[in-house]
Design a protein around this motif. Structure first.
Motif, short mmCIF file in Angstrom:
data_model
loop_
_atom_site.label_atom_id
_atom_site.label_comp_id
_atom_site.label_asym_id
_atom_site.label_seq_id
_atom_site.Cartn_x
_atom_site.Cartn_y
_atom_site.Cartn_z
N GLY A 177 -28.28 20.55 0.35
CA GLY A 177 -27.90 19.25 -0.17
C GLY A 177 -26.77 18.59 0.57
N SER A 178 -26.27 17.51 -0.03
CA SER A 178 -25.20 16.71 0.56
C SER A 178 -23.89 16.98 -0.17
N TYR A 179 -22.80 16.62 0.46
CA TYR A 179 -21.48 16.81 -0.12
C TYR A 179 -20.56 15.72 0.42
N GLY A 180 -19.41 15.59 -0.19
CA GLY A 180 -18.43 14.62 0.25
C GLY A 180 -17.26 15.31 0.93
N GLU A 181 -16.83 14.74 2.05
CA GLU A 181 -15.68 15.27 2.78
C GLU A 181 -14.51 14.31 2.63
N MET A 182 -13.44 14.77 2.01
CA MET A 182 -12.28 13.94 1.75
C MET A 182 -11.28 14.06 2.90
N SER A 183 -10.75 12.93 3.32
CA SER A 183 -9.77 12.92 4.42
C SER A 183 -8.80 11.77 4.19
N SER A 184 -7.78 11.73 5.03
CA SER A 184 -6.81 10.63 5.02
C SER A 184 -6.11 10.47 3.67
N VAL A 185 -5.82 11.58 3.00
CA VAL A 185 -5.07 11.51 1.75
C VAL A 185 -3.58 11.46 2.09
N VAL A 186 -2.98 10.29 1.95
CA VAL A 186 -1.58 10.10 2.30
C VAL A 186 -0.92 9.30 1.19
N VAL A 187 0.29 9.73 0.79
CA VAL A 187 1.10 9.03 -0.21
C VAL A 187 2.50 8.85 0.36
N VAL A 188 3.06 7.66 0.23
CA VAL A 188 4.40 7.41 0.73
C VAL A 188 5.40 8.28 -0.03
N PHE A 189 6.50 8.61 0.62
CA PHE A 189 7.44 9.59 0.07
C PHE A 189 7.99 9.21 -1.31
N PRO A 190 8.45 7.98 -1.56
CA PRO A 190 9.02 7.67 -2.88
C PRO A 190 8.02 7.82 -4.02
N TRP A 191 6.73 7.80 -3.73
CA TRP A 191 5.72 7.87 -4.78
C TRP A 191 5.16 9.27 -4.97
N ARG A 192 5.67 10.24 -4.27
CA ARG A 192 5.17 11.60 -4.43
C ARG A 192 5.74 12.23 -5.70
N ARG A 193 5.01 13.22 -6.21
CA ARG A 193 5.35 13.89 -7.47
C ARG A 193 5.36 12.92 -8.64
N LYS A 194 4.52 11.90 -8.57
CA LYS A 194 4.37 10.95 -9.66
C LYS A 194 2.90 10.80 -10.04
N ASN A 195 2.13 11.83 -9.78
CA ASN A 195 0.71 11.90 -10.17
C ASN A 195 -0.19 10.99 -9.34
N LEU A 196 0.34 10.34 -8.32
CA LEU A 196 -0.50 9.45 -7.52
C LEU A 196 -1.49 10.24 -6.68
N GLY A 197 -1.04 11.37 -6.09
CA GLY A 197 -1.96 12.19 -5.31
C GLY A 197 -3.11 12.71 -6.15
N CYS A 198 -2.83 13.09 -7.40
CA CYS A 198 -3.90 13.55 -8.30
C CYS A 198 -4.88 12.43 -8.61
N LEU A 256 -5.59 9.78 -6.73
CA LEU A 256 -6.41 9.49 -5.56
C LEU A 256 -7.49 10.55 -5.37
N THR A 257 -7.14 11.81 -5.58
CA THR A 257 -8.14 12.87 -5.48
C THR A 257 -9.20 12.73 -6.56
N GLN A 258 -8.78 12.35 -7.75
CA GLN A 258 -9.74 12.14 -8.84
C GLN A 258 -10.69 10.99 -8.54
N VAL A 294 0.85 -1.19 0.00
CA VAL A 294 0.00 0.00 0.00
C VAL A 294 0.89 1.24 0.00
N VAL A 295 0.71 2.10 -1.02
CA VAL A 295 1.55 3.30 -1.16
C VAL A 295 0.73 4.58 -1.09
N GLY A 296 -0.58 4.47 -0.94
CA GLY A 296 -1.42 5.66 -0.84
C GLY A 296 -2.82 5.31 -0.38
N ILE A 297 -3.47 6.26 0.29
CA ILE A 297 -4.84 6.05 0.77
C ILE A 297 -5.63 7.33 0.59
N VAL A 298 -6.95 7.17 0.45
CA VAL A 298 -7.87 8.31 0.41
C VAL A 298 -9.23 7.82 0.89
#
Length: 315
Positions: free
Chosen positions: A226-247, A249-251, A187-191
């Protein structure tokens, strides 16, 4: 493949002038053959250098070939998810500490305390350093206490049972990014996304201390509808950052909100997380509120100078 040898300029055979030239039929073979050349004189082969550079580029491309897949959380992911969540929260302590210590007010206090220690210690530089270090240690403790309090609160609520809090509730979702480059999954990322109602946000705003609303009238008008979504727990391990993984997960979180019919996606983020804030701004999120309620002691929040920012995006 052809072999040839060049004779000595004066017609005599001299092993120092014996150079074997191999003509390869492909770039790959050229690289392999060039490495086998043996020079006894002062010779330079350009094709060898070109082949070396070509091999380096291929190696770098293979090394940077990251592959991952985003899927729903499974009970077998619990250990990796919990470890990643803890590390992702506590890693913000040092950036918060350095940001707080760089504030002009804290710099002035540190210098004043150090000067007081110098005077009280009888012109002792050690005493000045000791007093200044005590102030820096207090600021670090405040920063650590804020993030640890948040982490423990999450671990005792929704993160205590991810299956019940997210997967068993159709309004919520929890996903993990899995490293698929190796045979062993990691596991290298969560959302996570939790569905909210309009009234839930109004109650939350009332609990904010010193909250400031902003970011446009369209967000304020939609806050109680109306209703909405609340995003939390967005975490990416350091070696995988700046490799579009955070984008990615957010998508995935935004796609889930569309499927559920949520009008917008919101998130809370602390002010020291400048890289994450910049990422969300590039994805179209807008800051709509800020407050200082970190669920820790108010004195700690003031000393650490940490604010919580609310960012939103219409789906």
């Amino acid at each position: 493949m052809a072999n040839s040898s060049f004779p000595h300029p004066h017609g005599r055979k001299d092993p120092r002038w014996s150079v074997t030239v191999r003509i390869a039929s492909s770039p790959t073979a050229e690289c392999e053959e060039s490495k086998q050349l043996k020079f006894r004189g002062s010779c330079s082969v350009k094709s060898f250098r070109v082949s070396e550079r070509r091999g380096e580029r291929v190696g770098m491309a293979q090394k940077n070939n990251f592959q991952f897949s985003i899927r729903e959380y499974r009970p077998s992911d619990e250990h990796g998810v919990m470890s990643l969540f803890r590390d992702g929260i506590l890693e913000n302590v040092y950036p918060a500490f350095f940001k707080a210590m760089s504030h002009p007010d804290h710099i002035g206090v540190a210098l004043s305390i150090s000067m007081a220690g110098y005077v009280l210690g009888g012109s002792s530089y050690f005493q000045a350093l000791l007093f200044g270090s005590a102030w820096a240690g207090l600021i670090y403790y405040c920063c650590h206490e804020i993030y640890e309090t948040y982490m423990m609160r999450r671990l005792s609520t929704d993160m205590a049972d991810i299956q019940a809090s997210y997967l068993d509730n159709p309004d919520n979702g929890f996903w993990v990014a899995e490293d698929s480059t190796n045979d062993q999954s990691k596991v290298v990322g969560i959302v996570a996304v939790m569905g909210k109602r309009g009234g839930d946000e109004n109650e939350r705003c009332d609990d904010w201390n010193g909250g400031v609303m902003g970011g446009g009238a369209e967000f304020a008008q939609d806050a109680g509808d109306g209703s909405y979504g609340e995003m939390s727990s967005v975490v990416v391990v350091f070696p995988w950052r700046r490799k579009n993984l955070g984008c990615q997960l957010t998508q995935r979180a935004m796609d889930f909100c569309k499927e559920q019919g949520y009008s917008r996606l919101v998130l809370d983020i602390s002010s020291p997380q400048t890289a994450a804030i910049s990422l969300y701004q590039k994805l179209g999120f807008v800051q709509t509120a800020s407050h200082s309620n970190t669920h820790a002691n108010r004195f700690f929040s003031k000393l650490a100078r940490i604010n919580v920012m609310r960012m939103e995006k219409f789906i």
